[in-house]
Design a protein around this motif. Structure first.
Motif, PDB file in Angstrom:
ATOM      1  N   ALA A 402      -3.216-138.972  32.509  1.00  0.00           N
ATOM      2  CA  ALA A 402      -3.156-138.742  31.058  1.00  0.00           C
ATOM      3  C   ALA A 402      -2.077-137.716  30.721  1.00  0.00           C
ATOM      4  CB  ALA A 402      -4.510-138.277  30.546  1.00  0.00           C
ATOM      5  N   CYS A 403      -1.808-136.850  31.665  1.00  0.00           N
ATOM      6  CA  CYS A 403      -0.742-135.854  31.451  1.00  0.00           C
ATOM      7  C   CYS A 403       0.599-136.361  31.979  1.00  0.00           C
ATOM      8  CB  CYS A 403      -1.110-134.536  32.129  1.00  0.00           C
ATOM      9  SG  CYS A 403      -2.543-133.735  31.394  1.00  0.00           S
ATOM     10  N   GLY A 404       0.628-137.610  32.421  1.00  0.00           N
ATOM     11  CA  GLY A 404       1.881-138.228  32.859  1.00  0.00           C
ATOM     12  C   GLY A 404       2.289-137.853  34.276  1.00  0.00           C
ATOM     13  N   LYS A 405       1.311-137.509  35.124  1.00  0.00           N
ATOM     14  CA  LYS A 405       1.645-137.025  36.463  1.00  0.00           C
ATOM     15  C   LYS A 405       1.313-138.069  37.533  1.00  0.00           C
ATOM     16  CE  LYS A 405       3.072-133.372  34.608  1.00  0.00           C
ATOM     17  NZ  LYS A 405       2.450-132.366  33.909  1.00  0.00           N
ATOM     18  N   ASN A 406       2.259-138.318  38.442  1.00  0.00           N
ATOM     19  CA  ASN A 406       1.988-139.289  39.503  1.00  0.00           C
ATOM     20  C   ASN A 406       1.527-138.614  40.790  1.00  0.00           C
ATOM     21  OD1 ASN A 406       4.302-138.200  40.465  1.00  0.00           O
ATOM     22  ND2 ASN A 406       5.498-140.103  40.468  1.00  0.00           N
ATOM     23  N   ASP A 407       1.230-137.335  40.696  1.00  0.00           N
ATOM     24  CA  ASP A 407       0.685-136.600  41.845  1.00  0.00           C
ATOM     25  C   ASP A 407      -0.158-135.473  41.260  1.00  0.00           C
ATOM     26  OD1 ASP A 407       0.341-134.738  44.025  1.00  0.00           O
ATOM     27  OD2 ASP A 407       2.032-135.726  45.031  1.00  0.00           O
ATOM     28  N   LEU A 408      -1.345-135.268  41.843  1.00  0.00           N
ATOM     29  CA  LEU A 408      -2.200-134.201  41.302  1.00  0.00           C
ATOM     30  C   LEU A 408      -1.479-132.862  41.331  1.00  0.00           C
ATOM     31  CD1 LEU A 408      -5.790-134.847  42.753  1.00  0.00           C
ATOM     32  CD2 LEU A 408      -4.916-135.318  40.462  1.00  0.00           C
ATOM     33  N   ARG A 409      -0.622-132.718  42.316  1.00  0.00           N
ATOM     34  CA  ARG A 409       0.050-131.425  42.420  1.00  0.00           C
ATOM     35  C   ARG A 409       1.208-131.264  41.434  1.00  0.00           C
ATOM     36  NH1 ARG A 409       0.965-129.285  48.255  1.00  0.00           N
ATOM     37  NH2 ARG A 409       1.820-131.345  48.605  1.00  0.00           N
ATOM     38  N   ASN A 410       1.481-132.324  40.669  1.00  0.00           N
ATOM     39  CA  ASN A 410       2.480-132.150  39.610  1.00  0.00           C
ATOM     40  C   ASN A 410       1.871-131.603  38.324  1.00  0.00           C
ATOM     41  OD1 ASN A 410       4.341-133.080  41.364  1.00  0.00           O
ATOM     42  ND2 ASN A 410       4.510-135.139  40.470  1.00  0.00           N
ATOM     43  N   LEU A 411       0.546-131.531  38.276  1.00  0.00           N
ATOM     44  CA  LEU A 411      -0.062-130.870  37.116  1.00  0.00           C
ATOM     45  C   LEU A 411       0.457-129.441  37.071  1.00  0.00           C
ATOM     46  CD1 LEU A 411      -3.699-132.199  37.548  1.00  0.00           C
ATOM     47  CD2 LEU A 411      -2.281-132.522  35.496  1.00  0.00           C
ATOM     48  N   GLU A 412       0.575-128.901  35.854  1.00  0.00           N
ATOM     49  CA  GLU A 412       1.175-127.566  35.744  1.00  0.00           C
ATOM     50  C   GLU A 412       0.502-126.788  34.629  1.00  0.00           C
ATOM     51  OE1 GLU A 412       5.316-128.220  34.641  1.00  0.00           O
ATOM     52  OE2 GLU A 412       4.724-130.192  33.905  1.00  0.00           O
ATOM     53  N   PRO A 413       0.686-125.476  34.606  1.00  0.00           N
ATOM     54  CA  PRO A 413       0.033-124.670  33.567  1.00  0.00           C
ATOM     55  C   PRO A 413       0.398-125.149  32.168  1.00  0.00           C
ATOM     56  CG  PRO A 413       0.990-123.240  35.246  1.00  0.00           C
ATOM     57  CD  PRO A 413       1.426-124.637  35.563  1.00  0.00           C
ATOM     58  N   GLU A 414       1.585-125.705  32.024  1.00  0.00           N
ATOM     59  CA  GLU A 414       2.053-126.187  30.733  1.00  0.00           C
ATOM     60  C   GLU A 414       1.152-127.300  30.192  1.00  0.00           C
ATOM     61  OE1 GLU A 414       4.463-128.258  27.839  1.00  0.00           O
ATOM     62  OE2 GLU A 414       4.094-129.158  29.807  1.00  0.00           O
ATOM     63  N   ASP A 415       0.385-127.945  31.068  1.00  0.00           N
ATOM     64  CA  ASP A 415      -0.541-128.997  30.631  1.00  0.00           C
ATOM     65  C   ASP A 415      -1.837-128.439  30.052  1.00  0.00           C
ATOM     66  OD1 ASP A 415       1.036-131.222  31.464  1.00  0.00           O
ATOM     67  OD2 ASP A 415       0.497-130.776  33.540  1.00  0.00           O
ATOM     68  N   LEU A 416      -2.014-127.134  30.111  1.00  0.00           N
ATOM     69  CA  LEU A 416      -3.301-126.537  29.748  1.00  0.00           C
ATOM     70  C   LEU A 416      -3.214-125.638  28.524  1.00  0.00           C
ATOM     71  CD1 LEU A 416      -4.513-125.357  33.287  1.00  0.00           C
ATOM     72  CD2 LEU A 416      -5.501-127.236  31.955  1.00  0.00           C
ATOM     73  N   VAL A 417      -4.329-125.573  27.795  1.00  0.00           N
ATOM     74  CA  VAL A 417      -4.514-124.529  26.781  1.00  0.00           C
ATOM     75  C   VAL A 417      -5.916-123.963  26.967  1.00  0.00           C
ATOM     76  CG1 VAL A 417      -2.938-125.483  25.060  1.00  0.00           C
ATOM     77  CG2 VAL A 417      -5.352-126.207  25.067  1.00  0.00           C
ATOM     78  N   ALA A 418      -6.131-122.796  26.340  1.00  0.00           N
ATOM     79  CA  ALA A 418      -7.417-122.122  26.501  1.00  0.00           C
ATOM     80  C   ALA A 418      -8.196-122.138  25.197  1.00  0.00           C
ATOM     81  CB  ALA A 418      -7.189-120.689  26.948  1.00  0.00           C
ATOM     82  N   LEU A 419      -9.535-122.120  25.341  1.00  0.00           N
ATOM     83  CA  LEU A 419     -10.409-122.127  24.174  1.00  0.00           C
ATOM     84  C   LEU A 419     -10.757-120.733  23.708  1.00  0.00           C
ATOM     85  CD1 LEU A 419     -12.980-124.897  25.118  1.00  0.00           C
ATOM     86  CD2 LEU A 419     -11.567-124.815  23.055  1.00  0.00           C
ATOM     87  N   THR A 420     -10.679-119.769  24.611  1.00  0.00           N
ATOM     88  CA  THR A 420     -11.075-118.407  24.250  1.00  0.00           C
ATOM     89  C   THR A 420      -9.948-117.442  24.597  1.00  0.00           C
ATOM     90  OG1 THR A 420     -11.998-117.901  26.419  1.00  0.00           O
ATOM     91  CG2 THR A 420     -13.500-118.907  24.821  1.00  0.00           C
ATOM     92  N   VAL A 421      -9.974-116.299  23.952  1.00  0.00           N
ATOM     93  CA  VAL A 421      -8.960-115.287  24.220  1.00  0.00           C
ATOM     94  C   VAL A 421      -9.063-114.826  25.680  1.00  0.00           C
ATOM     95  CG1 VAL A 421      -8.123-112.997  23.567  1.00  0.00           C
ATOM     96  CG2 VAL A 421      -8.936-114.565  21.816  1.00  0.00           C
ATOM     97  N   GLU A 422     -10.308-114.651  26.144  1.00  0.00           N
ATOM     98  CA  GLU A 422     -10.494-114.193  27.530  1.00  0.00           C
ATOM     99  C   GLU A 422      -9.877-115.165  28.521  1.00  0.00           C
ATOM    100  OE1 GLU A 422     -12.851-114.286  25.327  1.00  0.00           O
ATOM    101  OE2 GLU A 422     -13.934-112.377  25.314  1.00  0.00           O
ATOM    102  N   SER A 423     -10.208-116.443  28.363  1.00  0.00           N
ATOM    103  CA  SER A 423      -9.717-117.410  29.341  1.00  0.00           C
ATOM    104  C   SER A 423      -8.204-117.568  29.228  1.00  0.00           C
ATOM    105  CB  SER A 423     -10.428-118.762  29.201  1.00  0.00           C
ATOM    106  OG  SER A 423     -10.254-119.266  27.904  1.00  0.00           O
TER     107      SER A 423
END
Ligand SMILES: Cc1cc2nc3c(=O)[nH]c(=O)nc-3n(C[C@H](O)[C@H](O)[C@H](O)COP(=O)(O)O)c2cc1C
Lengths: 442, 227
Positions: A402-423
């Motif tokens: 879904a993030c357009g990655k053909n390898d699990l290790r190509n996932l990157e922090p840029e694919d993520l956002v956080a729900l809370t200030v702490e996280s």
């Protein structure tokens, strides 16, 4: 009075002295000893649920679910070992001791992992033939207690894991209470039957990272530089620990966050020492990147991993693989509702059971009782674990595609956002809908 | 005798050559020249070899030894013969800390003194020290025997399990749960046999025996100050 009537009649429970707190004060007053238990931290902590993936849409394009490949295999120990460990999936089984777990449980873990194409790990107390026999890839733990440590088993291992600490108890040693010390366990550990066994918290023959470098060379010399050497640390000062572990010569670093399970530790330790897994990963990755070693020294992360989303999030933050303990035991049947009545007989309930140290597990997993152990069929258990591992992998792949990655290790922090200030601050990804990573300015 | 000179060869070559004897033993007698305190000498041997190290050894010399008879004609660094399974290791000089740590079998003889934590977590090995041992020796010792012909430092046998300790000289202090015990005939006999095997001429009757009081084997609230 039921809870409902308490509420309507205006009775108010204290948030500070809640029911658990009061029960613990009463327990301490009765017994005069701290609470020892298994499982991991039970309090709510910033965790992977506080992160979300940004799936592809206009600015990124996704991969097709069934047609386009998403690689899951990973090679661990490429730095020095002649024979690195090659796994089909990046979810490994964490070290859990024979002694804490029954021989059948250890065998089931080996079977399940082998079917799914991943590794299992021994634990405090040494390697059993059942486990070696059923595990295609077996990591041998080298622990402070050195219970059951012997060079023949060392040479049979596919990798060696030098354990400095565990997330559940960084800075603490192990414990195996007398009721679990059967003849076989006593014999493997060279101790009298029935005594409370304390495992040391520090290695007996080295102290500090400079000594560790020599110790690692010794292990490499003994095994003729064939197999990778991992270093496992509980998550505390992770940034520095990872740097020192790389300098000491590790091929692979295992970072275990504070949610990580244990067989037996003081509750105060489990709940109050260490940092959450989420906070540890970016520290570890930063240390590796600064040394130019990210992906060259592989990073395995554990502590509270439950589903494919957790796996994918770990990897997006920079891990090469993950390890699971508690979740694997639950897949085998730990805390299963079908044993609720029996759990209640021993003062617990299905879903709440954490007294692994007592050795009375109705599910036959954290016990040495021959009758209880019989309840776990290692073949059936292995099949369930393999199924569960497959689900974790499929889920992680789904998210990666879904993030357009053909390898699990190509996932990157840029694919993520956080729900809370702490996280957001801990994982070092922006708060959802903003550009803001706390601590890193705008 | 096969001689390996570490002035020209690497430690790796030495250990590989010794390991190669495990499956097929082509040479039983070995000599290591110019060790110059290098670490990890003659580790992980799995064969009935005789190895003479002509000089000082660094950390973990003879680590995890099985079957071999290794003599260091000099001093040995930290963790000598750690986790030894069988065979004999003899140090002609002094040994640093954690000598014989976690060793499960065989005989370790130190003709000089041993540093702190000699025999820490020992699991069945016999250790005979002609000189004295440092503090915390035999800490958490599980089984086997430790013989000290000189003195023992502070906290001898702390948190001891089933090791029998014999000391001829003074013991500065005993660790938690370690107590002096009666020397019965079987102990005199056992000690005489150990001294004899180690090739050390001492009178067993001059030694005192120490062992575990076994009070900390199971957690009791009343012992809380000892934890
Ligand atoms: C029953 C049990 C026994 C364990 N035994 C060991 C052990 O012997 N050595 C070790 O390094 N970690 C041990 N651990 C910790 C695991 O290796 C791992 O770090 C932890 O379980 C990961 O967290 P998770 O349980 O949330 O997946 C044990 C954990 C459990 C649940």
């Amino acid at each position: 009075m039921s809870n409902e009537t308490n509420w309507t009649s205006g009775l108010r429970e204290s948030a500070t002295f809640d029911r658990n707190t009061m029960a613990e004060i009463r327990r301490a007053a009765e017994t005069g000893i701290y609470d020892i238990r298994g499982f991991g931290a039970k309090r709510k902590l910033p965790h992977f649920d506080d992160l979300l993936f940004l799936g592809a849409s206009m600015s990124r394009y996704p991969l097709e679910g069934y047609r386009e490949k998403c690689n899951t295999s990973v090679t661990l120990g490429t730095r020095f070992a002649k024979k690195p460990v090659v796994l089909d999936i990046p979810v490994t089984i964490a070290g859990m001791s024979f002694g804490a777990l029954s021989a059948n449980a250890k065998e089931a873990l080996g079977r399940g992992a082998s079917i799914a194409g991943t590794s299992t790990t021994t634990g405090d107390g040494g390697m059993t033939p059942e486990e070696r026999g059923q595990s295609k890839t077996l990591v041998y733990q080298y622990l402070p207690s050195r219970y059951g440590m012997n060079p023949d088993d060392l040479r049979k291992a596919d990798a060696i894991e030098v354990v400095l600490g565990q997330g559940a108890k960084p800075g603490g040693g192990g414990m195996l209470l007398g009721q679990k010390i059967t003849d076989r366990v006593a014999q493997m550990r060279n101790l009298p039957k029935g005594i409370d066994q304390r495992s040391a918290c520090r290695h007996p023959d080295w102290t500090g990272p400079d000594d560790l470098a020599i110790k690692i060379l010794e292990l490499r010399e003994i095994t003729d530089w064939q197999v990778p050497i991992y270093i496992k640390v509980g998550a505390t000062r992770t940034y520095y620990d990872v740097k020192l572990a790389v300098k000491a010569g590790a091929d692979v670093i295992v970072v275990d966050g504070m949610q990580g399970g244990t067989a037996a530790t003081q509750d105060v330790f489990i709940e109050h020492v260490g940092i959450p897994t989420l906070a540890a990963i970016p520290q570890a990755v930063q240390a590796l990147q600064e040394m130019g070693m990210h992906r060259k020294v592989q990073l395995i992360v554990s502590g509270g991993i439950r589903n494919g989303a957790d796996v994918a999030k770990c990897m997006a933050l920079g891990a090469d693989a993950v390890a699971i303990g508690t979740a694997a035991l639950i897949a085998l049947g730990c805390n299963h509702p079908k044993y609720d009545e029996e759990f209640r007989k021993i003062g617990s309930a299905a879903g709440f059971y954490d007294d692994y140290q007592e050795g009375k597990d109705p599910a036959g997993i954290s016990t040495q009782d021959p009758e209880l152990s019989q309840r776990l069929d290692p073949v059936e258990g292995g099949r369930k674990l393999a199924n569960y591992l497959r689900v974790l992998t499929l889920e992680a792949q789904t998210l990666a595609r879904a993030c357009g990655k053909n390898d699990l290790r190509n996932l990157e922090p840029e694919d993520l956002v956080a729900l809370t200030v702490e996280s957001a601050a801990m994982a070092r990804v922006p708060l959802a809908g903003t550009q803001w990573i706390p601590g890193q300015g705008f | 005798m096969k001689s390996i000179d570490l002035a020209v060869a690497e430690v790796r070559e030495l250990n590989q050559a010794l390991h190669d004897q495990a499956s097929e033993c082509l040479e039983r007698e070995w000599e290591v020249l110019n060790p110059k305190g290098q670490h990890n000498l003659a580790v992980g041997i799995d064969q009935n070899l005789s190895v003479e190290v002509r000089g000082h050894a660094g950390y973990f010399c003879a680590g995890m030894n099985k079957k071999a008879h290794i003599t260091v004609h000099g001093n040995a660094g930290q963790g000598v013969a750690e986790n030894m399974m069988s065979g004999t290791v003899r140090i002609k000089g002094d040994a640093s800390q954690a000598a014989g740590a976690t060793a499960q079998g065989g005989l370790l003889v130190i003709e000089g003194n041993a540093g702190a934590r000699c025999g820490i977590s020992m699991k069945g090995v016999d250790i005979v020290v002609k000189g004295s041992v440092g503090h915390m020796s035999c800490f958490m010792g599980q089984s086997g025997r430790l013989v000290v012909c000189g003195d023992a430092g502070e906290a001898l046998g702390d948190s001891l399990y089933e090791v029998r300790i014999y000391v001829k000289g003074e013991v500065k202090s005993l660790g938690a749960d370690c107590i002096a015990k009666e020397m019965r005939p079987e102990h005199l006999e056992e000690l005489a046999e150990l001294l004899n095997r180690a090739g050390i001429d001492e009178d067993p009757a001059q030694f005192k025996r120490y062992g575990s009081a076994r009070q900390l084997y199971n957690f009791k609230v009343d012992n809380v100050s000892a934890y």
